[in-house]
Each structure stands twice: as structure tokens, then as C-alpha cells.
Design an enzyme around this catalytic site. Structure first.
Site, PDB file in Angstrom:
ATOM      1  N   LYS A   1     -34.950 149.669  77.671  1.00  0.00           N
ATOM      2  CA  LYS A   1     -35.287 150.696  76.863  1.00  0.00           C
ATOM      3  C   LYS A   1     -33.590 151.198  77.093  1.00  0.00           C
ATOM      4  CE  LYS A   1     -37.326 154.921  75.713  1.00  0.00           C
ATOM      5  NZ  LYS A   1     -38.390 155.829  75.844  1.00  0.00           N
TER       6      LYS A   1
ATOM      7  N   TRP B   1     -34.723 166.382  66.274  1.00  0.00           N
ATOM      8  CA  TRP B   1     -35.702 165.864  67.213  1.00  0.00           C
ATOM      9  C   TRP B   1     -36.757 165.770  67.487  1.00  0.00           C
ATOM     10  CZ3 TRP B   1     -38.810 167.769  70.611  1.00  0.00           C
ATOM     11  CH2 TRP B   1     -39.454 166.546  72.044  1.00  0.00           C
TER      12      TRP B   1
ATOM     13  N   ASP C   1     -39.056 160.791  69.358  1.00  0.00           N
ATOM     14  CA  ASP C   1     -39.911 160.552  69.784  1.00  0.00           C
ATOM     15  C   ASP C   1     -41.334 160.838  70.008  1.00  0.00           C
ATOM     16  OD1 ASP C   1     -38.377 160.206  72.200  1.00  0.00           O
ATOM     17  OD2 ASP C   1     -37.565 161.768  72.375  1.00  0.00           O
TER      18      ASP C   1
ATOM     19  N   ASP D   1     -31.250 154.634  76.462  1.00  0.00           N
ATOM     20  CA  ASP D   1     -30.811 155.972  75.555  1.00  0.00           C
ATOM     21  C   ASP D   1     -30.303 156.396  75.472  1.00  0.00           C
ATOM     22  OD1 ASP D   1     -32.158 157.698  75.148  1.00  0.00           O
ATOM     23  OD2 ASP D   1     -34.304 157.725  76.728  1.00  0.00           O
TER      24      ASP D   1
HETATM   25  C1  DGJ Z   1     -35.724 160.373  75.430  1.00  0.00           C
HETATM   26  C2  DGJ Z   1     -36.500 159.365  74.888  1.00  0.00           C
HETATM   27  O1  DGJ Z   1     -36.510 159.242  73.679  1.00  0.00           O
HETATM   28  C3  DGJ Z   1     -37.340 159.786  75.873  1.00  0.00           C
HETATM   29  O2  DGJ Z   1     -38.801 158.300  75.269  1.00  0.00           O
HETATM   30  C4  DGJ Z   1     -37.301 159.025  76.821  1.00  0.00           C
HETATM   31  O3  DGJ Z   1     -37.227 157.743  77.512  1.00  0.00           O
HETATM   32  C5  DGJ Z   1     -36.755 160.678  77.503  1.00  0.00           C
HETATM   33  N1  DGJ Z   1     -35.401 159.799  77.057  1.00  0.00           N
HETATM   34  C6  DGJ Z   1     -36.549 160.387  78.765  1.00  0.00           C
HETATM   35  O4  DGJ Z   1     -35.640 160.884  79.441  1.00  0.00           O
END
Ligand code: DGJ
Length: 676
Positions: free
Chosen positions: A421, A154, A482, A423
Site C-alpha cells: 500500500k 480529504w 479515507d 501512500d
Molecule cells: C493515510 C491513508 O489514506 C490511510 O489509509 C492510512 O494508511 C494512513 N495514511 C496511515 O498513516
């Protein structure tokens, strides 16, 4: 039966279908007009071996003498029954000896020299057939003896790893229900020491967003292969009589000009079928600005500040739906939280629209929180009985499909949303369901795209854990990682960009001290790092100083000016003798215009850094080189005279072969240079 010779853009694929089976006898450099004499592709017969020459068929198996990993673990060989060539696609039909198993293989060599291969297996027997695996294998020559693939964590995706290809298998498996942060991404085999600009390389990628394996094998038999396929659990693929299973596409690329040569084929090919219809809007994403603290007043001010610096799309991240006050709850309850948003999202969206910006919204449809109303109503929709992960579980998409389609349709109908977006924040830890989950995900995305063609979708998975060519036709952006720390981003973007063109790769300007690493970086370095991709901001701009805001506004204006070049040109990267120095850039297709970034990751190895040699220029054209953007911090008694003079004009040949003396940048700085 015959020999097919497909040629495109300097690549040849020769397929010999004259025997009982079809053989790829060459995939690599162009062989010109070739009328192969009999026996050209037939090797000698070594002692202590089968008594006929060993050749790898399209479906290599034990039955033909291949003791390496087979294409299908059923043991027997397949016989070619029919071949067909349509333009640049060869179609080979094969059957098992008892004709109960049929395989149709498609091999397409695109105009850009990208080879795509897939198999479709059909059960023609009278009983159910449990398909063990079905993979695509391609032969590579013995000279391809060094491997490159990727691993990661990560916020550290696509970390390269290299090793010699010895006898045996180097196999990378992804069992996350998504490619994962450690996704192998590309398996590259090349001539020893290959780099960005040099060496012959053969690379494969599996266009699939679920579990998969990808490998390289060098056999003592004398053959080497690259292979890949979906990784399915025993019994996962059960085919009733007449049913078929189709493998994902294996995307295969050869280059005699190093890794940049791979991008030179992949990027134009991806762009040729791109559905991006407009320039990539500059984004402000609320995540690192406010996290879960959603408040209309604060977010309204953030929208005002975003508009002031030139942002074009405002994205409301996690935290807007019923009960979602932190990351431990509420996934699945996709209703706007009226405790936080008494008038719904309308007031915020109106404010965003009043500034001429688009509005985007975060969702994570494939997940469910154990305490959600959805989980209470449908406990049988929950997958993953083991430990929770980010306090959540996976949602069975085959059961929840209609609910998700309804909810997302309702949101997209009620609100003028231009962007989702999307996720995906945990691994799928239930064996045997990744195939159907991935297919259901593709179906859901396709249904939404069809119903709302103007809505763009970003593939995000805790950052960049789902970046692949299987999902690409259904999305418009990837969240690359991230981490907004520019030092880590330089490497992540550089490697992700070998496969994916920069316009798809989200890169955001974060706060001075990166939230993920705690490292503090200069504004100029952060801006230069976020300039090249699908640019954005992830920072509470209301807390930025007037000087910082002015710097950001100037950067956004520069990005908009350069965007047509950055998002259509050829991506180039230099091989640097000093790992502390990176050079990357984008050169217009007609080579009249280019932007480069000279980046220092650390302290240079010598007092004088290596010269800046600009790859990809037209040797016979003259270029003016001038610095743009925020001047980097240097530590030098005198800069190189050309830089002190504000620029220089030189022929492309000199800029590429000799280069320009580099300034002495301190660590974690970037010098942007525009050539025209
Ligand atoms: C993981 C994503 O990669 C972040 O950019 C963000 O959107 C968070 N989740 C939100 O929970």
C-alpha cells in the site's frame, strides 16, 4: 496531405491535414463512410476578424488567429511537415517557421472509441530552450454548453460541480505534486441537463499524477475547446539542443448516452490493458483496527479473525518501521522496528500464511520525517522548506532513488510480501520540481514492478488524492478515500467509478461508528456499500460480535460469488428524480446477469419513492429479480407485493422502462437486487 477519418465503436475523428497545419474537424458521433467534399469543414468569415476562415489547428496559436489559451505560449504557429497513419493512430509532425522547434503529435482512436492524444516537443535549435507549457486542445461543438468537473477535500473526494460553459475559461489547476483531493479528475462538457443515461458528452482526463491543469473554454470567436496539460513552473522544463519533452496522454471520450456511456468506453479500454491477473482478494487492513499500536499478539488475533470470515489478504498498515509510534516521525527509515518486532515481521507473516492469506505492507517512500535517521544522514534530500504537513516533508526522489529502490528491494526480498500500500500524505510545496518527482516516481514503481512482478501496489494518497490514468499502468488498486462512512462512500465511489472500473477501487467495511465522521450506520448499509469494488475490512474484528462476524462472513461469501460479475460487467447508474435515492449496478457484458443497489441517502422527497428502473438490461430477455444481502430497514405499512413474494420475473424492457415499485427504505439503507 489528406483527410484522416478514424472510426471506432460509434466515434469518428476527422483530421484534415490538407492545409499548412493539421485540423481536428470533428470529434464526436460516427459520421459513417465519409468522403468530405472540399469546404465541408470550413466556416464563414465574420466581420472584424482575420480574413480567412478560423480553424483550430492541433497546436492552436495566436499566429493562426486563435486568441484563446494556446497550446504553447510561444506565439508563433506550427506548420505540418509530415503526416502518417498507422492502423488507428495518426502521427502529425509539425515545425515552427524557423524549424528550431519540432512537435510530433500522436492521436490514437482505440477500438473502444477512446481517443488518446499527446505531443512530443523537440528543441532543434542551437541553444537551450525553456518550454513554457505544452497542452493538448480538442474542439467540442457549441451544443456542449454545460460543464461537470470535480472538487473535494480529504475524505470527500470527487465531489461533482456543474455550471454552464459561458464565454471564457473554466480552468482547474492542481499544484499539489499529486492530483489532490480536489482534483478536477474529468472535465465533461455536454448538452444541457446531461445525466448518467442521457445527453451527449465530451470528456477529457489527463493521465498524469503531478501538477496539471485541465480546462474548458468557449470563445466569442465561436469555437469551444477542452484542454489539458502538465502544469510546470517557469523554467522547469529546460531543453538542451536535441532534447525532447513529451506531454502526458490526454484521454478523451465522447458518449451520446450520458456519463454511463463514458464508462462504457473507458472501463473496457482500461480492462483491455489491465495487468490484474487474479480475482481481487478480499482485504483486511489494520489501520482503523489498531492504528500505530502494533503488537504481535493483537495482530495475530486479528489475522485469525480475518481468516475466519474469509479474508484473503492481510495488510499491515503504518507503524511497523523503526521509531514509528505515531504520525510525527520516522518516515524514511524503512527498517522493521526490532523494538516492536524482535523477530521481524516473520511471525506475523507466518500466521497470515498459515491461514492461506497473502501479506501486504504499507509504505510511504516519497516522504521523510525531519527527525528520521535518513534526514540526519541526508539533509540535502529534503524538499519543502516551508511548513511541515502531517509533520513530514517530501523526499527528493531524484536523489533518494537508489536508497528507496534498495530498501524496498530488501524488504520485498526478505519478506514474502504480495502487496504494497503505497501512500503519499502531503502536498509538494516546492515549486519547479513536480515534473521530475512524478517522473522519478513512475520510474521507481516501474523498476519495482519489473523486479517483483507478483507484488501488487495500491496507490493511496491520504485516501484518494492520487487516482489517475498516469499511475494506473503501474498499480493494481486505488485507495478511494479515507472515509469508510458508507454515506459519503456512496457518492465518492459513484463518481470515481465513472472513470475507474470498480475492481480497482478499494472499499472497506468500517466499524459501526465511522472513525472519520462519527456517524453510525447499519451493518447492512456498510456491507452493501463495500460490496462492489475491491472489497475489504478496516475494523477490529476481534471486537465484533459473533452475529456481526457471521454477517461479515456471509457478505464475503456473497462478494466472492458475485466478484466475477462485479469486476467485469458494465457499470450502470440511474438518473433519479429524487436525490435521496440512488440506483447503481453492474450488468454482465452478455446481459444475462446483474446486481443493483437501491440506496437511500436521506428522507425521500415524497411519500412514495420513484419506481426502481433498471438501466442496461436486454429489453428482449426475461429476468428474475430477487433481493439478496441483509434486508434493509423499511418504514411502510406494506411492502410492494413483488418484494413480499421474494421476487418477480419480467421482461427487461418492462424493468427498464416501467420499473418496479420501490419499498420505503429509511434513510441510509441499501436494497441489493440480483437479476438473472
Ligand atoms: C493515510 C491513508 O489514506 C490511510 O489509509 C492510512 O494508511 C494512513 N495514511 C496511515 O498513516
Amino acid at each position: 496531405m489528406t483527410v484522416f477519418h478514424l472510426r471506432a465503436a460509434g466515434v469518428s475523428l476527422v483530421l484534415d491535414t490538407r492545409g499548412d497545419a493539421a485540423y481536428i474537424t470533428h470529434w464526436g458521433p460516427d459520421l459513417g463512410d465519409l468522403d468530405p467534399p472540399d469546404g465541408l469543414f470550413t466556416p464563414a468569415v465574420p466581420p472584424s476578424s482575420i480574413d480567412v476562415p478560423l480553424r483550430l489547428s492541433l497546436l492552436p496559436s495566436l499566429a493562426e488567429g486563435w486568441s484563446g489559451r494556446p497550446a504553447i505560449e510561444s506565439g508563433h504557429g506550427f506548420r505540418t511537415v509530415e503526416t502518417h497513419l498507422h492502423e488507428q493512430t495518426a502521427v502529425i509532425r509539425s515545425a515552427s517557421p524557423d524549424a528550431t522547434q519540432k512537435v510530433v503529435t500522436e492521436l490514437e482512436l482505440t477500438g473502444q472509441g477512446v481517443l488518446r492524444v499527446r505531443h512530443r516537443f523537440t528543441n532543434r535549435g542551437h541553444d537551450e530552450f525553456v518550454l513554457p507549457n505544452l497542452d493538448v486542445l480538442l474542439p467540442i461543438p457549441a451544443e456542449a454548453s454545460e460543464l461537470l468537473d470535480f472538487t473535494g477535500l480529504w475524505s470527500h473526494e470527487r465531489s461533482p460541480q456543474r455550471a454552464p460553459l459561458r464565454h471564457g475559461i473554466w480552468s482547474r489547476e492542481s499544484r499539489h505534486g499529486r492530483p489532490g483531493h480536489d482534483d478536477a479528475f474529468l472535465m465533461v462538457a455536454g448538452t444541457p441537463g446531461f445525466g448518467f443515461r442521457t445527453g451527449r458528452v465530451w470528456a477529457v482526463h489527463l493521465a498524469w499524477s503531478g501538477d496539471k491543469r485541465i480546462w474548458a473554454e468557449r470563445s466569442a470567436l465561436g469555437c469551444s475547446v477542452l484542454g489539458a496539460g502538465e502544469l510546470t513552473a517557469p523554467g522547469e522544463i529546460r531543453l538542451a539542443p536535441g532534447e525532447s519533452y513529451e506531454t502526458p496522454w490526454l484521454v478523451a471520450v465522447f458518449s451520446d448516452a450520458g456519463l454511463d456511456g463514458l464508462s462504457d468506453r473507458l472501463h473496457p479500454w482500461i480492462r483491455a490493458s489491465s495487468h490484474l491477473r487474479k480475482p481481487r482478494p478480499v482485504v483486511l487492513n489494520t489501520w482503523e483496527a489498531v492504528y500505530f499500536n502494533h503488537d504481535l499478539t493483537v495482530l495475530g488475533q486479528l489475522a485469525d479473525a480475518a481468516a475466519e470470515v474469509g479474508v484473503e489478504r492481510f495488510v499491515l498498515d503504518d507503524g511497523w518501521f523503526t521509531g514509528r509510534r505515531d504520525d510525527r516521525r520516522a518516515l524514511g527509515d524503512w527498517f522493521v522496528d526490532d523494538a516492536v518486532w524482535p523477530q521481524g515481521l516473520h511471525p506475523l507473516i507466518s500466521r497470515v500464511h498459515a491461514h492461506g492469506m497473502e501479506f501486504g505492507l504499507w509504505v510511504e517512500p516519497e516522504m521523510i520525517s525531519p527527525d528520521s535517521r535518513l534526514a540526519t544522514a541526508h539533509p540535502d534530500w529534503i524538499l519543502d522548506s516551508g511548513p511541515t504537513w502531517r509533520w513530514q516533508r517530501s523526499l527528493d526522489l531524484t536523489r533518494a532513488y537508489d536508497y528507496l529502490l534498495d530498501r524496498l528491494t530488501a524488504l520485498l526480498t526478505e519478506y514474502p510480501i504480495a502487496f504494497l500500500k503505497w501512500d503519499h500524505n502531503r502536498d509538494l510545496l516546492t515549486p519547479g520540481v513536480a515534473h521530475r518527482q512524478t517522473r522519478a516516481l513512475y520510474r521507481l514503481l516501474a523498476a519495482l514492478k519489473q523486479a517483483f512482478p507478483h507484488v501488487e501496489i495500491e496507490s493511496c494518497a491520504s485516501g484518494g488524492a492520487r487516482i489517475d490514468l498516469g499511475i494506473l499502468p503501474l498499480v493494481d488498486r486505488f485507495w478511494t478515500s479515507d472515509t469508510n462512512d458508507p454515506l459519503d462512500r456512496q457518492s465518492i465511489q459513484r463518481w470515481t467509478g465513472v472513470l475507474i472500473p470498480p475492481e480497482y477501487l478499494g472499499g472497506h467495511l468500517g466499524a459501526g461508528t465511522a472513525h472519520v465522521t462519527g456517524r453510525t450506520s447499519a451493518l447492512g448499509f456498510r456491507l452493501a456499500t463495500a460490496l462492489f469494488g475491491s472489497a475489504g475490512i478496516e475494523w477490529n474484528l476481534t471486537a465484533a460480535s459473533p452475529a456481526e462476524k457471521a454477517g461479515i462472513a456471509a457478505w464475503i461469501a456473497e462478494h466472492k460469488r458475485l466478484r466475477p460479475l462485479l469486476h467485469s460487467g458494465r457499470v450502470v447508474r440511474a438518473d433519479s428524480p429524487d436525490p435521496a435515492h440512488l440506483l447503481h449496478g453492474v450488468v454482465a457484458q452478455d446481459r444475462t446477469h446483474a446486481v443493483y443497489a437501491l440506496v437511500t441517502l436521506g428522507t425521500p422527497a415524497a411519500a412514495l419513492p420513484p419506481p426502481i428502473r433498471f438501466p442496461g438490461l436486454d429489453p428482449d430477455r426475461s429476468y428474475t429479480v430477487r433481493p439478496i444481502g441483509v434486508p434493509p430497514r423499511t418504514m411502510q405499512d406494506a411492502p410492494p407485493p413483488w418484494l413480499a413474494a421474494g421476487g418477480i420475473m419480467l421482461p427487461g424492457r418492462v424493468l427498464t422502462e416501467l420499473g418496479l415499485p420501490a419499498p420505503l427504505l429509511t434513510p441510509e439503507q441499501a436494497l441489493l437486487l440480483e437479476l438473472s
